[in-house]
Design an enzyme around this catalytic site. Structure first.
Site, PDB file in Angstrom:
ATOM      1  CG  HIS A  63      -0.384   0.126   2.525  1.00 37.48           C
ATOM      2  ND1 HIS A  63       0.187  -0.938   3.173  1.00 37.48           N
ATOM      3  CD2 HIS A  63      -0.267   1.189   3.344  1.00 37.48           C
ATOM      4  CE1 HIS A  63       0.634  -0.536   4.353  1.00 37.48           C
ATOM      5  NE2 HIS A  63       0.383   0.759   4.484  1.00 37.48           N
ATOM      6  CG  HIS A  65       0.514   5.694   4.220  1.00 35.49           C
ATOM      7  ND1 HIS A  65      -0.574   5.902   5.031  1.00 35.49           N
ATOM      8  CD2 HIS A  65       0.914   4.419   4.447  1.00 35.49           C
ATOM      9  CE1 HIS A  65      -0.815   4.809   5.724  1.00 35.49           C
ATOM     10  NE2 HIS A  65       0.073   3.882   5.379  1.00 35.49           N
ATOM     11  CE1 TYR A 128     -12.511  32.479  15.142  1.00 37.81           C
ATOM     12  CE2 TYR A 128     -13.765  31.373  13.424  1.00 37.81           C
ATOM     13  CZ  TYR A 128     -13.122  32.500  13.913  1.00 37.81           C
ATOM     14  OH  TYR A 128     -13.115  33.644  13.169  1.00 37.81           O
ATOM     15  CD  GLN A 132     -16.730  33.396  15.000  1.00 42.16           C
ATOM     16  OE1 GLN A 132     -16.820  34.422  14.331  1.00 42.16           O
ATOM     17  NE2 GLN A 132     -15.654  33.137  15.740  1.00 42.16           N
TER      18      GLN A 132
END
Length: 141
Positions: A63, A65, A128, A132
Site C-alpha cells: 500500500h 500513503h 471557534y 462566534q
C-alpha cells in the site's frame, strides 16, 4: 494559524491537506525495490504536474500513503483518480513483470482512503464557531 501555511489561488486562500491511502490488488506485496522508487518518482512528478504540494510519501510493500495539499477546486476523488490511474500506467510500462504478479491489468484495489488535515484540530474549529455569537456581539476576535 501561521500565515505561511496558507496557499492561494485567484479566488481562494486555503490550507487543505489530504492523506490518501490505497492498496495493491489482492494486497499483493509488489511495491518492493525497484518498483517502490519508481512509484515515488511518479507520484512526485504527478504532484508537480498537477499543482499539488507533496508533503509526505511512503510506499509499503502492499500500500501507499500520500500526504499532499491541493487547491479547493480539485476534488479528492479527482486527485485519487489521477494518482492511481497514472501511476498504474507508469509502473506497468516501466515494470512489465507486475502484470504477471497481479494476474492482469489492474495494479490498484479500486477503493482508497482519504482524510483531511489543516493546521488546527476539529475541536479548535468547533470551539471557534460556537464562540462566534459571543465574539460577534463584543466585536471582532
Amino acid at each position: 494559524m501561521k500565515r505561511k501555511a496558507w496557499k492561494s489561488t485567484g479566488t481562494a486562500v486555503y490550507n487543505i491537506n489530504y492523506h490518501f491511502v490505497w492498496s495493491t490488488k489482492y494486497r499483493r506485496k509488489v511495491l518492493l525495490p525497484p518498483v517502490d522508487a519508481s512509484l515515488k518518482e511518479a507520484v512526485a512528478a504527478l504532484c508537480r504536474e498537477h499543482g499539488y504540494e507533496l508533503l509526505a510519501l511512503e510506499v509499503m510493500p502492499d500500500h501507499v500513503h500520500v500526504f499532499l495539499s491541493a487547491p479547493p477546486k480539485v476534488a479528492p476523488a479527482v486527485i485519487a483518480k489521477v494518482l492511481k490511474g497514472s501511476t498504474a500506467r507508469i509502473l506497468f510500462k516501466k515494470h512489465p513483470e507486475l502484470k504477471k504478479k497481479l494476474w492482469g491489468e489492474h495494479l490498484w484495489n479500486p477503493s482508497y482512503y482519504v482524510g483531511t488535515a489543516g493546521q488546527v484540530s476539529s475541536e479548535v474549529i468547533k470551539r471557534y464557531i460556537e464562540a462566534q455569537k459571543t465574539i460577534g456581539e463584543g466585536g471582532e476576535p
